[in-house]
Design a protein around this motif. Structure first.
Motif, mmCIF file in Angstrom:
data_model
loop_
_atom_site.group_PDB
_atom_site.id
_atom_site.type_symbol
_atom_site.label_atom_id
_atom_site.label_comp_id
_atom_site.label_asym_id
_atom_site.label_seq_id
_atom_site.Cartn_x
_atom_site.Cartn_y
_atom_site.Cartn_z
ATOM 1 N N MET A 1 32.848 3.410 74.060
ATOM 2 C CA MET A 1 32.242 1.692 74.265
ATOM 3 C C MET A 1 32.634 1.046 75.932
ATOM 4 S SD MET A 1 34.838 -1.542 71.894
ATOM 5 C CE MET A 1 34.439 -0.823 70.448
ATOM 6 N N THR A 2 31.409 0.302 75.330
ATOM 7 C CA THR A 2 31.511 -0.698 76.844
ATOM 8 C C THR A 2 32.555 -1.696 77.244
ATOM 9 O OG1 THR A 2 29.818 -2.114 76.203
ATOM 10 C CG2 THR A 2 29.125 0.672 76.744
ATOM 11 N N ALA A 3 32.861 -2.226 78.443
ATOM 12 C CA ALA A 3 33.101 -3.084 78.512
ATOM 13 C C ALA A 3 32.368 -4.575 77.640
ATOM 14 C CB ALA A 3 33.627 -3.209 79.856
ATOM 15 N N GLU A 4 31.477 -4.835 77.530
ATOM 16 C CA GLU A 4 30.310 -5.934 77.553
ATOM 17 C C GLU A 4 30.833 -5.735 75.870
ATOM 18 O OE1 GLU A 4 29.476 -3.297 79.288
ATOM 19 O OE2 GLU A 4 28.706 -4.693 81.119
ATOM 20 N N LYS A 5 31.596 -4.354 75.277
ATOM 21 C CA LYS A 5 31.012 -4.429 73.341
ATOM 22 C C LYS A 5 32.623 -5.236 73.462
ATOM 23 C CE LYS A 5 30.454 -3.598 68.980
ATOM 24 N NZ LYS A 5 29.079 -4.711 68.720
ATOM 25 N N LEU A 6 33.479 -4.196 74.541
ATOM 26 C CA LEU A 6 34.810 -4.426 73.934
ATOM 27 C C LEU A 6 35.238 -6.337 74.025
ATOM 28 C CD1 LEU A 6 37.277 -3.816 73.660
ATOM 29 C CD2 LEU A 6 37.532 -3.460 76.294
ATOM 30 N N GLU A 7 34.170 -7.020 75.518
ATOM 31 C CA GLU A 7 34.521 -8.234 74.803
ATOM 32 C C GLU A 7 33.578 -8.923 73.905
ATOM 33 O OE1 GLU A 7 33.228 -12.070 78.511
ATOM 34 O OE2 GLU A 7 32.903 -9.521 79.082
#
Length: 65
Positions: A1-7
Motif C-alpha cells: 500500500m502506498t503512503a497516498e492510499k493510506l492517507e
C-alpha cells in the motif's frame, strides 16, 4: 500500500469497508469480528495501529511514529 492510499483511507473515515483498530497489546476479538464481517460482505480495509484522538470538537485518526 502506498503512503497516498493510506492517507486516503485515514481521511475517508470508518465505514462499511474501512475499519480502524488501535491494537496496542496485540489483536483483540473485535479484529477477528471485523475480518469475518468483511469476508461476508464486500471486503474492506482493516488498518491496525490507528489511534483516535478527540479534543473538543476536533477528531482525528492517525498512525503514531
Amino acid at each position: 500500500m502506498t503512503a497516498e492510499k493510506l492517507e486516503e483511507l485515514l481521511l475517508a473515515g470508518e465505514g462499511f469497508t474501512i475499519e480502524y483498530k488501535e491494537c496496542v497489546n496485540g489483536l483483540n476479538n473485535s479484529v477477528f469480528e471485523t475480518v469475518c464481517s468483511f469476508s461476508n460482505r464486500y471486503g474492506g480495509y482493516l488498518l491496525l495501529g490507528v489511534i483516535f484522538l478527540c479534543i473538543g470538537n476536533l477528531q482525528a485518526h492517525f498512525l503514531p511514529n
